[in-house]
Design a protein around this motif. Structure first.
Motif, PDB file in Angstrom:
ATOM      1  N   THR A 210      -2.561  -2.803   6.465  1.00 24.53           N
ATOM      2  CA  THR A 210      -2.561  -3.873   5.477  1.00 24.53           C
ATOM      3  C   THR A 210      -1.684  -5.010   6.005  1.00 24.53           C
ATOM      4  O   THR A 210      -0.622  -4.764   6.582  1.00 24.53           O
ATOM      5  CB  THR A 210      -2.005  -3.373   4.127  1.00 24.53           C
TER       6      THR A 210
ATOM      7  N   ILE B 223      -5.447  -3.179  12.548  1.00 23.28           N
ATOM      8  CA  ILE B 223      -6.429  -3.293  11.470  1.00 23.28           C
ATOM      9  C   ILE B 223      -7.459  -2.172  11.566  1.00 23.28           C
ATOM     10  O   ILE B 223      -7.852  -1.570  10.559  1.00 23.28           O
ATOM     11  CB  ILE B 223      -7.114  -4.674  11.503  1.00 23.28           C
TER      12      ILE B 223
ATOM     13  N   ARG C 138      -6.244  -5.559   1.419  1.00 25.53           N
ATOM     14  CA  ARG C 138      -5.570  -5.280   2.694  1.00 25.53           C
ATOM     15  C   ARG C 138      -5.034  -6.559   3.353  1.00 25.53           C
ATOM     16  O   ARG C 138      -4.439  -6.490   4.428  1.00 25.53           O
ATOM     17  CB  ARG C 138      -6.524  -4.551   3.637  1.00 25.53           C
ATOM     18  N   TYR C 139      -5.210  -7.693   2.703  1.00 23.07           N
ATOM     19  CA  TYR C 139      -4.636  -8.957   3.151  1.00 23.07           C
ATOM     20  C   TYR C 139      -4.071  -9.626   1.912  1.00 23.07           C
ATOM     21  O   TYR C 139      -4.791 -10.154   1.078  1.00 23.07           O
ATOM     22  CB  TYR C 139      -5.712  -9.812   3.812  1.00 23.07           C
TER      23      TYR C 139
ATOM     24  N   THR D  65     -10.434  -6.265  -0.567  1.00 26.75           N
ATOM     25  CA  THR D  65     -10.019  -4.868  -0.738  1.00 26.75           C
ATOM     26  C   THR D  65      -8.512  -4.705  -0.825  1.00 26.75           C
ATOM     27  O   THR D  65      -8.015  -3.584  -0.864  1.00 26.75           O
ATOM     28  CB  THR D  65     -10.552  -4.007   0.429  1.00 26.75           C
TER      29      THR D  65
ATOM     30  N   PRO E 113       0.835  -1.202   0.000  1.00 25.36           N
ATOM     31  CA  PRO E 113       0.000   0.000   0.000  1.00 25.36           C
ATOM     32  C   PRO E 113       0.867   1.248   0.000  1.00 25.36           C
ATOM     33  O   PRO E 113       2.103   1.164   0.013  1.00 25.36           O
ATOM     34  CB  PRO E 113      -0.775  -0.132   1.314  1.00 25.36           C
TER      35      PRO E 113
ATOM     36  N   GLY F 181      -6.413   0.863   9.931  1.00 25.55           N
ATOM     37  CA  GLY F 181      -6.247   0.834   8.478  1.00 25.55           C
ATOM     38  C   GLY F 181      -5.070   0.027   7.971  1.00 25.55           C
ATOM     39  O   GLY F 181      -4.695   0.146   6.798  1.00 25.55           O
TER      40      GLY F 181
ATOM     41  N   ILE G  15       0.422   4.122   5.006  1.00 26.60           N
ATOM     42  CA  ILE G  15      -0.540   3.192   5.600  1.00 26.60           C
ATOM     43  C   ILE G  15       0.185   2.209   6.512  1.00 26.60           C
ATOM     44  O   ILE G  15       1.225   1.660   6.143  1.00 26.60           O
ATOM     45  CB  ILE G  15      -1.302   2.447   4.494  1.00 26.60           C
TER      46      ILE G  15
ATOM     47  N   LEU H 118     -10.942  -7.912   4.006  1.00 22.13           N
ATOM     48  CA  LEU H 118      -9.555  -7.478   3.857  1.00 22.13           C
ATOM     49  C   LEU H 118      -8.937  -8.060   2.594  1.00 22.13           C
ATOM     50  O   LEU H 118      -8.200  -7.365   1.873  1.00 22.13           O
ATOM     51  CB  LEU H 118      -8.733  -7.895   5.081  1.00 22.13           C
TER      52      LEU H 118
ATOM     53  N   LEU I 194       1.477  -1.133   8.224  1.00 21.31           N
ATOM     54  CA  LEU I 194       1.768  -2.375   7.522  1.00 21.31           C
ATOM     55  C   LEU I 194       2.203  -3.457   8.514  1.00 21.31           C
ATOM     56  O   LEU I 194       3.091  -3.233   9.342  1.00 21.31           O
ATOM     57  CB  LEU I 194       2.886  -2.126   6.502  1.00 21.31           C
TER      58      LEU I 194
END
Length: 444
Positions: free
Chosen positions: A403, A398, A438-439, A436, A304, A401, A308, A433, A310
């Motif tokens: 990832t 999480i 994020r995982y 989108t 990301p 926000g 963001i 997640l 991480l």
């Protein structure tokens, strides 16, 4: 992948309602991609399926067809209702699992197929026959399409570890059907010469197999890549008995470093003989020799924005794929917190990239580091154990926000981390997640 019955029922109703409404609308004219009658869809984990989908799209477009290419999670009932042909390139990851890129499709459509009797389909299934459920997701997708009424354009093509002969068969079938023109060896392109400038054993005394740090520099211009991308190495003909097999490795560096760093573990095949790739790279190649390399885009494991938060989780040589992200992040002007959780066998011998990690920690690219060593005194401890122990902290990150990026062993570590995250966050939130982005996982 388990999902709640109520959720599946609701998804099916919504999907069917959407498809019915759209099926009553008049067909739109061909032209721009959004109105194309031909869809090329990919379900990719490491980028290979996407690369082959792009190749197929270009070949069809070159033949004058209006084509739209999209990831499987973006395939909607509306788009299926207006398409005439579908070319699907579907990878299988692990023991028959669907790629992360397929998450949205699995949640919204696969449980209740719409009427696809108007659609012609062709499926290219990518897999690895060393796993017991070879090409399983591609096979399931093919069965799903046919059960929904779609007519096969030709028999499903299955590809074992990107076998060139099977890929040529796919190209031949598509060309015979559509007049598409494929560029020679379009998927792999040219492998450029790189020089092996150093090779260093990084785990002397380990109870595990030896791990080496390889550094490669290009003979020509340095290509552009991002953290998470793959170094695709073409083995010498002498190492493979004249066959062309390709091997993928996570890149532990970024272009700003001026070189490619790899972490490669010496491997043995089930019969006790050395693995082809590791034997060639770690024994036959000499420092100063040339190695054919192509850097391949692996969009599904790009990170990301550096601002963001991480969470990086991995084990063994999987730390290479995480190191690339930390190297990239360390150069960002504005960066959020980063938490690294990594595992190996013994702290005394297997603390891979110890000095680089210390540098990132000191320089602020890393906020927190947790290591798990499974063979040290005190009992086995794995990265998934840290995740469970730090459940409240994981939830907090999480909520802010973060990832999550996972790299390393498909057996043991990856499913263990996935199960821990599911228990901590819940099935639906973990699926959200994944869908989108994020995982993200790069597991092997």
């Amino acid at each position: 992948m388990a999902m709640g019955a109520d959720f599946l029922a609701a998804s099916a109703v919504v999907a069917w309602a959407g498809l019915t409404a759209w099926s009553l609308r008049p067909r739109r004219r061909r032209g721009v991609n959004a109105d194309a009658d031909t869809l090329v869809v990919h379900a990719s984990q490491t980028g290979s399926a996407e690369a082959l989908a792009i190749e197929t799209e270009l070949a069809l477009t070159g033949a004058g067809q209006a084509v739209e290419r999209l990831g499987l999670s973006n395939l909607t009932p509306e788009r299926l209702a207006t398409a005439r042909r579908l070319f699907l390139v579907a990878a299988t990851t692990g023991e028959g699992d669907a790629p992360d890129e397929a998450t949205g499709f699995l949640r919204r459509l696969m449980s209740s197929p719409p009427d696809l009797s108007h659609l012609e389909v062709a499926v290219l299934a990518l897999g690895d026959s060393t796993y017991s459920h070879y090409c399983d997701f591609g096979r399931r997708m093919d069965q799903w399409l046919v059960s929904a009424g779609a007519a096969p354009l030709f028999d499903r093509v299955e590809v074992d570890r990107l076998d060139p002969g099977a890929l040529d068969h796919w190209r031949h079938q598509v060309t015979a059907l559509t007049g598409a023109v494929f560029a020679p060896d379009g998927r792999s392109g040219a492998h450029e010469p790189w020089t092996l400038v150093s090779r260093t054993l990084v785990n002397p005394g380990s109870v595990g197999r030896p791990v080496y740090h390889l550094r490669l520099k290009p003979v020509g211009d340095l290509p552009v890549w991002r953290a998470g991308d793959i170094a695709e190495i073409e083995l010498s003909a002498s190492a493979t008995g004249g066959l062309r097999q390709l091997r993928d490795y996570s890149i532990a560096s970024v272009p700003a470093d001026g070189h490619i760093d790899l972490l490669i573990r010496s491997t043995l095949r089930p019969d006790g003989t050395p693995g082809l790739a590791s034997a060639w790279l770690l024994e036959a190649c000499r420092v100063g020799d040339t190695v054919p390399v192509r850097v391949r885009n692996n969009r599904g494991f790009h990170g990301p924005d550096p601002s963001i938060p991480l969470i990086l989780i991995g084990n063994g040589t999987g730390i290479a794929g995480l190191a690339g992200h930390l190297s990239e992040r360390s150069r960002a002007d504005k960066r959020g917190p980063a938490w690294l959780i990594v595992g190996e066998r013994n702290e005394a011998h297997d603390a891979l990239l110890r000095n680089r990690i210390l540098g990132w920690r000191t320089g602020g690219a890393l906020t927190r580091v947790d290591r798990a060593f499974s063979r040290d005194a005190g009992g086995a401890r794995y990265v998934q154990d840290i995740v469970r122990t730090e459940a409240d902290t994981v939830r907090d990150w999480i909520d802010r926000g973060a990832t999550i990026m996972v790299c390393g062993s498909l057996k043991g570590m990856a499913p263990g981390v996935d199960a821990a995250l599911r228990d901590i966050l819940g099935e639906e939130r973990l699926l959200d997640l994944r869908e989108t982005g994020r995982y993200r996982r790069d597991v092997y």
